[in-house]
Design an enzyme around this catalytic site. Structure first.
Site, short mmCIF file in Angstrom:
data_model
loop_
_atom_site.label_atom_id
_atom_site.label_comp_id
_atom_site.label_asym_id
_atom_site.label_seq_id
_atom_site.Cartn_x
_atom_site.Cartn_y
_atom_site.Cartn_z
N ASP A 140 0.83 -1.12 0.10
CA ASP A 140 0.04 -0.05 -0.06
C ASP A 140 0.68 1.40 0.02
O ASP A 140 0.32 2.29 0.14
CB ASP A 140 -0.94 0.14 1.15
CG ASP A 140 -2.06 -0.95 0.91
OD1 ASP A 140 -2.55 -1.08 0.00
OD2 ASP A 140 -2.59 -1.24 2.26
N HIS B 163 27.27 4.66 -13.64
CA HIS B 163 26.08 5.00 -12.63
C HIS B 163 26.08 4.03 -11.38
O HIS B 163 25.24 3.33 -11.10
CB HIS B 163 24.93 4.55 -13.63
CG HIS B 163 24.67 5.71 -14.61
ND1 HIS B 163 23.86 5.24 -15.76
CD2 HIS B 163 25.03 6.80 -14.74
CE1 HIS B 163 23.86 6.48 -16.63
NE2 HIS B 163 24.60 7.35 -16.07
N ASP C 202 28.72 12.55 -7.47
CA ASP C 202 27.75 13.22 -8.33
C ASP C 202 26.30 13.33 -7.75
O ASP C 202 25.91 12.33 -7.51
CB ASP C 202 28.04 12.33 -9.61
CG ASP C 202 27.05 12.95 -10.75
OD1 ASP C 202 26.14 13.99 -10.47
OD2 ASP C 202 27.16 12.67 -11.88
N ASP D 126 23.08 19.78 -10.81
CA ASP D 126 23.80 18.52 -11.18
C ASP D 126 25.16 18.73 -10.88
O ASP D 126 25.61 19.43 -11.77
CB ASP D 126 23.16 17.85 -12.54
CG ASP D 126 23.89 16.66 -12.59
OD1 ASP D 126 24.89 15.91 -12.07
OD2 ASP D 126 23.69 16.16 -14.09
N HIS E 24 24.90 18.05 -20.64
CA HIS E 24 23.53 18.04 -21.21
C HIS E 24 22.76 19.28 -20.52
O HIS E 24 23.00 20.08 -19.80
CB HIS E 24 22.99 16.78 -20.46
CG HIS E 24 23.05 16.83 -19.09
ND1 HIS E 24 22.45 17.13 -18.10
CD2 HIS E 24 24.00 15.85 -18.28
CE1 HIS E 24 22.91 17.08 -16.83
NE2 HIS E 24 23.71 16.15 -17.16
N HIS F 102 18.46 15.57 -16.99
CA HIS F 102 18.90 15.70 -18.22
C HIS F 102 17.52 16.28 -19.07
O HIS F 102 16.57 15.59 -19.37
CB HIS F 102 18.74 14.26 -18.90
CG HIS F 102 20.11 13.60 -18.51
ND1 HIS F 102 20.71 12.51 -18.58
CD2 HIS F 102 21.04 14.03 -17.56
CE1 HIS F 102 21.72 11.84 -17.97
NE2 HIS F 102 21.90 13.19 -17.26
N ARG G 10 35.80 13.16 -12.13
CA ARG G 10 34.93 13.88 -12.97
C ARG G 10 34.58 14.99 -12.24
O ARG G 10 34.65 15.05 -10.86
CB ARG G 10 33.51 12.95 -13.26
CG ARG G 10 32.46 13.90 -14.03
CD ARG G 10 31.41 13.06 -14.34
NE ARG G 10 30.32 12.63 -13.64
CZ ARG G 10 30.36 11.34 -13.25
NH1 ARG G 10 31.15 10.44 -13.75
NH2 ARG G 10 29.40 10.87 -12.15
N GLU H 257 31.99 18.46 -12.30
CA GLU H 257 30.95 18.88 -13.19
C GLU H 257 30.27 20.02 -12.51
O GLU H 257 29.93 20.40 -11.56
CB GLU H 257 29.75 17.82 -13.15
CG GLU H 257 28.54 18.07 -13.81
CD GLU H 257 27.43 17.13 -13.94
OE1 GLU H 257 27.40 16.20 -12.80
OE2 GLU H 257 26.60 17.06 -14.58
CA CA Z 1 25.81 14.47 -12.93
#
Ligand code: CA
Length: 436
Positions: free
Chosen positions: A37, A240, A257, A268, A351, A358, A402, A404
Protein backbone atom coordinates in the site's frame (compact mmCIF):
# COMPACT_ATOMS: atom_id res chain seq x y z
CA UNK A 1 8.73 30.28 -6.76
CA UNK A 2 7.18 30.51 -10.19
CA UNK A 3 4.10 32.75 -10.08
CA UNK A 4 0.63 31.83 -11.39
CA UNK A 5 0.95 34.53 -14.06
CA UNK A 6 4.07 32.87 -15.47
CA UNK A 7 2.36 29.49 -15.79
CA UNK A 8 -0.52 31.28 -17.55
CA UNK A 9 1.90 33.10 -19.83
CA UNK A 10 3.47 29.78 -20.82
CA UNK A 11 0.06 28.32 -21.70
CA UNK A 12 -0.69 31.34 -23.84
CA UNK A 13 2.70 31.19 -25.54
CA UNK A 14 2.18 27.51 -26.35
CA UNK A 15 -1.34 28.17 -27.70
CA UNK A 16 0.04 30.91 -29.92
CA UNK A 17 2.69 28.55 -31.29
CA UNK A 18 0.13 25.81 -31.93
CA UNK A 19 -2.12 28.21 -33.84
CA UNK A 20 -5.86 28.57 -34.36
CA UNK A 21 -8.47 25.88 -34.15
CA UNK A 22 -6.62 23.29 -32.11
CA UNK A 23 -7.23 21.47 -28.88
CA UNK A 24 -4.22 20.67 -26.67
CA UNK A 25 -4.59 17.87 -24.13
CA UNK A 26 -2.00 16.92 -21.53
CA UNK A 27 -2.29 14.49 -18.65
CA UNK A 28 -0.73 14.58 -15.18
CA UNK A 29 1.63 11.85 -13.99
CA UNK A 30 -0.11 8.91 -12.32
CA UNK A 31 0.36 8.15 -8.66
CA UNK A 32 2.67 5.17 -8.28
CA UNK A 33 2.76 2.36 -5.76
CA UNK A 34 6.19 1.37 -4.50
CA UNK A 35 4.98 -1.88 -2.98
CA UNK A 36 1.98 -3.07 -1.01
CA UNK A 37 0.00 0.00 0.00
CA UNK A 38 3.05 2.27 0.10
CA UNK A 39 3.20 5.12 -2.42
CA UNK A 40 6.20 6.76 -4.02
CA UNK A 41 6.28 10.42 -3.09
CA UNK A 42 4.25 12.12 -5.83
CA UNK A 43 6.12 14.22 -8.36
CA UNK A 44 4.22 15.86 -11.20
CA UNK A 45 5.19 15.28 -14.85
CA UNK A 46 7.62 18.08 -15.82
CA UNK A 47 5.71 19.19 -18.93
CA UNK A 48 2.39 19.21 -17.07
CA UNK A 49 3.94 21.17 -14.22
CA UNK A 50 5.59 23.63 -16.62
CA UNK A 51 2.17 24.58 -17.99
CA UNK A 52 0.08 24.39 -14.82
CA UNK A 53 2.06 24.57 -11.57
CA UNK A 54 -0.45 21.92 -10.46
CA UNK A 55 0.94 19.17 -8.25
CA UNK A 56 -1.80 16.51 -8.05
CA UNK A 57 -2.39 13.30 -9.98
CA UNK A 58 -5.66 12.55 -11.86
CA UNK A 59 -5.64 15.86 -13.70
CA UNK A 60 -6.01 16.86 -17.34
CA UNK A 61 -5.09 20.13 -19.01
CA UNK A 62 -7.25 21.13 -22.00
CA UNK A 63 -6.39 24.24 -24.00
CA UNK A 64 -8.63 25.52 -26.80
CA UNK A 65 -6.74 27.80 -29.16
CA UNK A 66 -8.05 30.67 -31.27
CA UNK A 67 -8.76 34.30 -30.49
CA UNK A 68 -12.51 33.84 -30.12
CA UNK A 69 -12.77 30.42 -28.51
CA UNK A 70 -9.64 30.69 -26.35
CA UNK A 71 -10.06 28.74 -23.15
CA UNK A 72 -7.81 27.18 -20.50
CA UNK A 73 -9.46 24.30 -18.67
CA UNK A 74 -8.29 22.01 -15.88
CA UNK A 75 -9.91 18.71 -14.99
CA UNK A 76 -8.94 17.66 -11.47
CA UNK A 77 -10.16 15.72 -8.46
CA UNK A 78 -13.00 17.39 -6.60
CA UNK A 79 -12.34 17.95 -2.91
CA UNK A 80 -13.08 14.76 -0.98
CA UNK A 81 -13.47 15.30 2.79
CA UNK A 82 -12.86 11.60 3.55
CA UNK A 83 -9.65 11.50 1.51
CA UNK A 84 -8.50 14.79 2.99
CA UNK A 85 -8.58 13.25 6.50
CA UNK A 86 -5.82 10.86 5.34
CA UNK A 87 -3.87 12.87 2.78
CA UNK A 88 -4.41 16.52 3.69
CA UNK A 89 -5.63 19.41 1.52
CA UNK A 90 -6.69 19.00 -2.13
CA UNK A 91 -7.07 21.87 -4.59
CA UNK A 92 -10.52 21.06 -6.01
CA UNK A 93 -12.17 22.71 -9.01
CA UNK A 94 -13.04 26.03 -7.38
CA UNK A 95 -9.50 26.83 -6.25
CA UNK A 96 -8.12 25.53 -9.55
CA UNK A 97 -9.72 28.55 -11.19
CA UNK A 98 -8.90 31.17 -8.56
CA UNK A 99 -5.42 30.03 -7.50
CA UNK A 100 -4.12 28.57 -10.79
CA UNK A 101 -5.70 30.98 -13.24
CA UNK A 102 -7.86 28.60 -15.26
CA UNK A 103 -10.97 29.86 -17.09
CA UNK A 104 -12.86 26.74 -16.18
CA UNK A 105 -12.28 23.70 -13.97
CA UNK A 106 -14.26 20.47 -13.88
CA UNK A 107 -14.30 17.29 -11.85
CA UNK A 108 -12.01 14.80 -13.63
CA UNK A 109 -14.85 12.26 -13.35
CA UNK A 110 -16.67 14.30 -16.00
CA UNK A 111 -13.78 14.09 -18.48
CA UNK A 112 -15.25 11.31 -20.65
CA UNK A 113 -18.47 13.22 -21.01
CA UNK A 114 -17.06 16.73 -21.50
CA UNK A 115 -13.82 16.29 -23.47
CA UNK A 116 -15.44 14.98 -26.70
CA UNK A 117 -17.63 18.10 -26.67
CA UNK A 118 -14.56 20.30 -26.24
CA UNK A 119 -12.68 18.46 -29.00
CA UNK A 120 -15.38 18.49 -31.61
CA UNK A 121 -15.08 20.79 -34.61
CA UNK A 122 -11.42 21.46 -33.81
CA UNK A 123 -9.10 20.77 -36.70
CA UNK A 124 -6.02 19.65 -34.80
CA UNK A 125 -5.49 17.60 -31.69
CA UNK A 126 -2.14 18.31 -29.99
CA UNK A 127 -0.95 15.82 -27.37
CA UNK A 128 1.82 13.39 -26.35
CA UNK A 129 1.57 11.18 -29.36
CA UNK A 130 2.35 7.54 -28.49
CA UNK A 131 3.92 8.13 -25.08
CA UNK A 132 1.23 6.65 -22.83
CA UNK A 133 -0.49 3.64 -24.36
CA UNK A 134 -3.49 3.84 -22.05
CA UNK A 135 -3.95 7.54 -22.67
CA UNK A 136 -3.71 7.00 -26.44
CA UNK A 137 -6.65 4.58 -26.06
CA UNK A 138 -8.53 7.18 -24.07
CA UNK A 139 -7.97 9.79 -26.76
CA UNK A 140 -9.10 7.35 -29.49
CA UNK A 141 -12.22 6.68 -27.42
CA UNK A 142 -13.04 10.40 -27.24
CA UNK A 143 -12.47 10.78 -31.00
CA UNK A 144 -14.76 7.78 -31.69
CA UNK A 145 -17.36 9.27 -29.38
CA UNK A 146 -17.53 12.37 -31.60
CA UNK A 147 -17.62 10.37 -34.83
CA UNK A 148 -20.45 8.21 -33.51
CA UNK A 149 -22.72 11.17 -32.85
CA UNK A 150 -24.21 11.11 -36.29
CA UNK A 151 -26.82 13.63 -37.25
CA UNK A 152 -25.29 16.27 -35.02
CA UNK A 153 -22.95 17.56 -37.73
CA UNK A 154 -20.04 17.39 -35.30
CA UNK A 155 -16.59 16.61 -36.62
CA UNK A 156 -13.59 15.07 -34.88
CA UNK A 157 -10.07 16.51 -35.20
CA UNK A 158 -8.41 15.12 -38.31
CA UNK A 159 -4.84 16.09 -37.65
CA UNK A 160 -2.91 14.62 -34.70
CA UNK A 161 0.17 16.62 -33.74
CA UNK A 162 2.91 15.93 -31.17
CA UNK A 163 3.16 18.61 -28.49
CA UNK A 164 6.80 17.87 -27.68
CA UNK A 165 8.79 19.89 -30.25
CA UNK A 166 6.92 23.14 -29.48
CA UNK A 167 6.76 22.68 -25.73
CA UNK A 168 10.32 21.44 -25.31
CA UNK A 169 11.71 24.28 -27.37
CA UNK A 170 10.06 26.68 -24.90
CA UNK A 171 11.55 24.85 -21.92
CA UNK A 172 15.13 25.25 -23.20
CA UNK A 173 15.08 29.03 -22.53
CA UNK A 174 14.87 29.76 -18.83
CA UNK A 175 12.94 32.77 -17.50
CA UNK A 176 14.37 34.97 -14.71
CA UNK A 177 12.14 33.15 -12.19
CA UNK A 178 13.32 29.75 -13.45
CA UNK A 179 16.95 30.88 -13.18
CA UNK A 180 16.27 31.86 -9.55
CA UNK A 181 14.85 28.38 -8.86
CA UNK A 182 17.86 26.75 -10.52
CA UNK A 183 20.23 28.91 -8.46
CA UNK A 184 18.46 27.86 -5.28
CA UNK A 185 18.72 24.15 -6.14
CA UNK A 186 22.41 24.66 -7.06
CA UNK A 187 23.06 26.45 -3.74
CA UNK A 188 21.55 23.57 -1.78
CA UNK A 189 23.69 21.02 -3.67
CA UNK A 190 26.78 23.22 -3.14
CA UNK A 191 26.19 23.18 0.63
CA UNK A 192 25.65 19.42 0.56
CA UNK A 193 28.90 18.87 -1.36
CA UNK A 194 30.85 21.06 1.03
CA UNK A 195 29.36 19.18 3.98
CA UNK A 196 30.51 15.85 2.49
CA UNK A 197 33.96 17.22 1.71
CA UNK A 198 34.45 18.44 5.29
CA UNK A 199 33.04 15.24 6.81
CA UNK A 200 35.01 12.75 4.71
CA UNK A 201 37.79 10.64 6.24
CA UNK A 202 39.27 7.17 5.77
CA UNK A 203 37.25 4.37 7.35
CA UNK A 204 33.85 5.93 6.73
CA UNK A 205 31.57 4.33 4.15
CA UNK A 206 30.18 5.87 0.99
CA UNK A 207 26.72 5.89 2.63
CA UNK A 208 28.05 7.97 5.52
CA UNK A 209 28.67 10.76 3.00
CA UNK A 210 25.24 10.13 1.48
CA UNK A 211 23.70 10.64 4.93
CA UNK A 212 25.41 14.05 5.19
CA UNK A 213 24.07 14.96 1.76
CA UNK A 214 20.53 13.90 2.66
CA UNK A 215 20.75 15.84 5.92
CA UNK A 216 21.53 19.06 4.05
CA UNK A 217 18.85 18.52 1.41
CA UNK A 218 16.10 17.55 3.83
CA UNK A 219 16.64 20.53 6.11
CA UNK A 220 16.34 22.78 3.05
CA UNK A 221 13.07 21.17 1.89
CA UNK A 222 14.79 19.65 -1.08
CA UNK A 223 15.26 16.13 -2.35
CA UNK A 224 17.76 14.41 -4.64
CA UNK A 225 17.26 15.35 -8.28
CA UNK A 226 18.56 11.83 -9.15
CA UNK A 227 20.12 8.91 -7.26
CA UNK A 228 23.46 10.21 -5.97
CA UNK A 229 26.69 8.54 -7.08
CA UNK A 230 29.25 8.25 -4.29
CA UNK A 231 32.10 6.10 -5.52
CA UNK A 232 35.34 5.57 -3.63
CA UNK A 233 38.45 4.23 -5.43
CA UNK A 234 37.68 2.21 -8.57
CA UNK A 235 33.91 2.58 -7.99
CA UNK A 236 34.35 6.03 -9.53
CA UNK A 237 34.89 4.27 -12.88
CA UNK A 238 31.36 2.80 -12.81
CA UNK A 239 29.40 5.57 -14.52
CA UNK A 240 26.07 4.94 -12.82
CA UNK A 241 27.33 3.53 -9.51
CA UNK A 242 24.51 3.91 -6.97
CA UNK A 243 25.18 1.18 -4.39
CA UNK A 244 27.21 3.62 -2.27
CA UNK A 245 27.93 0.88 0.27
CA UNK A 246 31.72 0.44 0.28
CA UNK A 247 34.31 1.67 2.73
CA UNK A 248 36.32 4.79 1.84
CA UNK A 249 40.02 3.96 1.93
CA UNK A 250 43.04 6.01 2.87
CA UNK A 251 44.89 6.95 -0.32
CA UNK A 252 41.83 6.64 -2.61
CA UNK A 253 39.84 9.34 -4.32
CA UNK A 254 36.06 9.57 -3.97
CA UNK A 255 33.81 10.80 -6.81
CA UNK A 256 30.51 12.36 -5.78
CA UNK A 257 27.85 13.19 -8.38
CA UNK A 258 24.88 14.56 -6.44
CA UNK A 259 22.26 17.24 -7.10
CA UNK A 260 19.23 18.75 -5.46
CA UNK A 261 15.69 19.40 -6.64
CA UNK A 262 14.05 22.51 -5.28
CA UNK A 263 10.65 23.78 -6.38
CA UNK A 264 10.84 21.29 -9.28
CA UNK A 265 14.20 22.51 -10.62
CA UNK A 266 17.31 20.33 -10.64
CA UNK A 267 20.98 20.89 -9.99
CA UNK A 268 23.68 18.41 -10.97
CA UNK A 269 27.18 18.74 -9.51
CA UNK A 270 30.20 16.41 -9.40
CA UNK A 271 33.35 16.76 -7.34
CA UNK A 272 36.23 14.32 -6.87
CA UNK A 273 38.58 14.60 -3.89
CA UNK A 274 41.00 12.49 -1.82
CA UNK A 275 39.39 10.50 0.99
CA UNK A 276 42.20 11.57 3.37
CA UNK A 277 42.20 15.21 2.29
CA UNK A 278 45.59 15.14 0.51
CA UNK A 279 46.09 14.47 -3.22
CA UNK A 280 48.95 12.08 -4.01
CA UNK A 281 51.32 13.17 -6.80
CA UNK A 282 49.60 10.94 -9.38
CA UNK A 283 46.09 11.94 -8.26
CA UNK A 284 47.19 15.55 -8.55
CA UNK A 285 48.52 15.04 -12.09
CA UNK A 286 45.37 13.34 -13.36
CA UNK A 287 43.07 15.78 -11.52
CA UNK A 288 44.83 18.80 -13.07
CA UNK A 289 44.19 17.38 -16.55
CA UNK A 290 40.45 17.00 -15.92
CA UNK A 291 40.23 20.40 -14.22
CA UNK A 292 42.02 22.10 -17.13
CA UNK A 293 39.72 20.29 -19.59
CA UNK A 294 36.70 21.54 -17.65
CA UNK A 295 38.00 25.12 -17.67
CA UNK A 296 38.75 24.93 -21.40
CA UNK A 297 35.24 23.57 -22.05
CA UNK A 298 33.54 26.22 -19.89
CA UNK A 299 35.51 28.98 -21.66
CA UNK A 300 33.72 28.09 -24.92
CA UNK A 301 30.22 28.46 -23.45
CA UNK A 302 28.80 31.61 -25.03
CA UNK A 303 26.01 32.59 -27.40
CA UNK A 304 26.66 31.57 -31.00
CA UNK A 305 28.97 28.65 -30.26
CA UNK A 306 27.68 25.21 -31.28
CA UNK A 307 26.61 22.70 -28.63
CA UNK A 308 29.59 20.40 -29.23
CA UNK A 309 32.30 23.07 -28.91
CA UNK A 310 32.79 22.59 -25.14
CA UNK A 311 33.02 18.83 -25.76
CA UNK A 312 35.65 19.27 -28.49
CA UNK A 313 37.65 21.58 -26.21
CA UNK A 314 37.48 19.10 -23.31
CA UNK A 315 38.45 16.12 -25.48
CA UNK A 316 41.50 17.95 -26.82
CA UNK A 317 42.82 18.84 -23.36
CA UNK A 318 42.06 15.39 -21.95
CA UNK A 319 43.82 13.71 -24.88
CA UNK A 320 46.92 15.87 -24.55
CA UNK A 321 46.94 15.12 -20.82
CA UNK A 322 46.68 11.37 -21.40
CA UNK A 323 49.67 11.61 -23.77
CA UNK A 324 51.72 13.77 -21.36
CA UNK A 325 51.14 11.30 -18.52
CA UNK A 326 52.05 8.32 -20.70
CA UNK A 327 48.61 6.75 -20.40
CA UNK A 328 48.17 6.97 -24.19
CA UNK A 329 50.88 6.83 -26.83
CA UNK A 330 51.06 8.48 -30.24
CA UNK A 331 50.37 11.98 -31.49
CA UNK A 332 47.52 14.27 -30.46
CA UNK A 333 46.16 14.13 -34.00
CA UNK A 334 46.13 10.33 -33.88
CA UNK A 335 44.41 10.24 -30.48
CA UNK A 336 41.71 12.64 -31.67
CA UNK A 337 41.16 11.15 -35.13
CA UNK A 338 41.08 7.55 -33.94
CA UNK A 339 39.18 8.57 -30.79
CA UNK A 340 41.73 6.67 -28.66
CA UNK A 341 40.67 8.78 -25.65
CA UNK A 342 37.35 6.96 -25.62
CA UNK A 343 38.73 4.13 -23.53
CA UNK A 344 39.07 6.67 -20.71
CA UNK A 345 36.38 9.22 -21.60
CA UNK A 346 33.30 7.65 -23.15
CA UNK A 347 30.51 10.18 -22.58
CA UNK A 348 29.61 13.65 -23.79
CA UNK A 349 30.64 16.74 -21.83
CA UNK A 350 27.20 17.90 -20.69
CA UNK A 351 23.45 18.09 -21.05
CA UNK A 352 20.59 20.58 -20.68
CA UNK A 353 19.46 21.24 -17.11
CA UNK A 354 16.06 22.43 -15.86
CA UNK A 355 12.89 20.77 -14.59
CA UNK A 356 14.56 17.48 -15.50
CA UNK A 357 18.20 16.70 -14.74
CA UNK A 358 18.68 15.65 -18.34
CA UNK A 359 16.36 18.40 -19.49
CA UNK A 360 14.39 18.28 -22.73
CA UNK A 361 15.55 20.05 -25.86
CA UNK A 362 17.37 19.11 -29.04
CA UNK A 363 21.14 18.96 -29.29
CA UNK A 364 21.12 18.64 -33.06
CA UNK A 365 18.68 19.63 -35.78
CA UNK A 366 19.19 18.18 -39.27
CA UNK A 367 22.68 16.97 -38.29
CA UNK A 368 23.70 20.48 -37.21
CA UNK A 369 24.57 21.20 -33.59
CA UNK A 370 22.26 23.65 -31.81
CA UNK A 371 23.85 27.04 -31.17
CA UNK A 372 24.09 28.14 -27.56
CA UNK A 373 21.85 31.10 -26.72
CA UNK A 374 21.25 33.35 -23.75
CA UNK A 375 19.20 31.81 -20.91
CA UNK A 376 20.02 28.21 -21.76
CA UNK A 377 21.37 26.16 -18.83
CA UNK A 378 23.71 23.20 -19.23
CA UNK A 379 26.23 21.09 -17.35
CA UNK A 380 29.93 20.78 -18.20
CA UNK A 381 31.37 17.51 -16.92
CA UNK A 382 34.58 16.19 -18.44
CA UNK A 383 36.13 13.15 -16.80
CA UNK A 384 38.78 10.46 -17.00
CA UNK A 385 38.10 6.89 -15.92
CA UNK A 386 41.20 4.72 -15.72
CA UNK A 387 39.43 1.42 -15.04
CA UNK A 388 41.13 -1.34 -13.01
CA UNK A 389 41.23 -3.52 -16.14
CA UNK A 390 42.25 -0.80 -18.59
CA UNK A 391 45.36 -0.79 -20.79
CA UNK A 392 46.87 2.10 -18.83
CA UNK A 393 50.17 1.60 -16.95
CA UNK A 394 49.30 -0.08 -13.66
CA UNK A 395 50.09 2.94 -11.48
CA UNK A 396 47.12 4.81 -12.97
CA UNK A 397 44.54 2.07 -12.79
CA UNK A 398 41.50 2.38 -10.54
CA UNK A 399 41.25 6.17 -10.64
CA UNK A 400 38.09 7.95 -11.80
CA UNK A 401 37.81 11.73 -11.85
CA UNK A 402 34.86 13.86 -12.98
CA UNK A 403 34.26 17.57 -12.32
CA UNK A 404 30.81 18.89 -13.16
CA UNK A 405 29.38 22.40 -12.91
CA UNK A 406 26.04 23.96 -13.87
CA UNK A 407 26.39 26.80 -16.36
CA UNK A 408 24.00 29.55 -17.43
CA UNK A 409 24.53 31.06 -20.89
CA UNK A 410 24.47 34.86 -20.54
CA UNK A 411 24.29 37.62 -23.17
CA UNK A 412 28.06 37.77 -23.60
CA UNK A 413 29.31 34.50 -22.14
CA UNK A 414 28.35 32.39 -19.20
CA UNK A 415 27.91 32.23 -15.45
CA UNK A 416 29.07 29.20 -13.45
CA UNK A 417 26.12 28.73 -11.07
CA UNK A 418 27.91 26.12 -8.95
CA UNK A 419 31.14 28.04 -8.34
CA UNK A 420 30.34 28.02 -4.59
CA UNK A 421 31.87 24.57 -4.19
CA UNK A 422 35.66 24.53 -4.55
CA UNK A 423 37.47 22.53 -7.23
CA UNK A 424 41.08 23.81 -7.16
CA UNK A 425 43.43 21.32 -5.46
CA UNK A 426 44.67 23.82 -2.85
CA UNK A 427 41.12 24.87 -1.97
CA UNK A 428 39.93 21.27 -1.57
CA UNK A 429 42.92 20.41 0.64
CA UNK A 430 42.30 23.55 2.68
CA UNK A 431 38.63 22.71 3.29
CA UNK A 432 39.48 19.11 4.22
CA UNK A 433 42.33 19.99 6.59
CA UNK A 434 41.43 18.96 10.14
CA UNK A 435 41.18 21.90 12.52
CA UNK A 436 43.58 20.46 15.14
CA1 CA B 1 25.80 14.51 -12.99
Amino acid sequence: MIKTEEFKKRRQQLMKRVGEDAVIILKSRDDMLRNGDAQYRYRQDSDFYYLTGFNEPDALLVLLTGDKSHSEILFCREKDPDKMIWDGPMVGTEDAMSAFGFDQAFDVKEADQRIPLLMQDRERLVFKLGEHEQFDHKISGWVRNIEQRKGQKSRAPEEFVSINPMLHDMRVYKSPAEIQCLKKSVDIAVKAHERMMRFCQPGLCEYDLQAEYMHELTRQQSEPSYLPIIGGGANACILHYINNNQQLKDGDLVLIDAGAEYDYYASDITRTFPVNGRFSARQRDLYEVVLQAQKDAIATVKPGNPWNQPHEAAVKTLSQGLLDLGILRGTLQQVLEEKLYRQYYMHMTGHWLGLDVHDCGDYQVDDLWIELEKDMVLTIEPALYIGPDSDAPEVWRGMGIRIEDDILVTAKGHQVLSSGIVKEIDDIEHIMRPLH
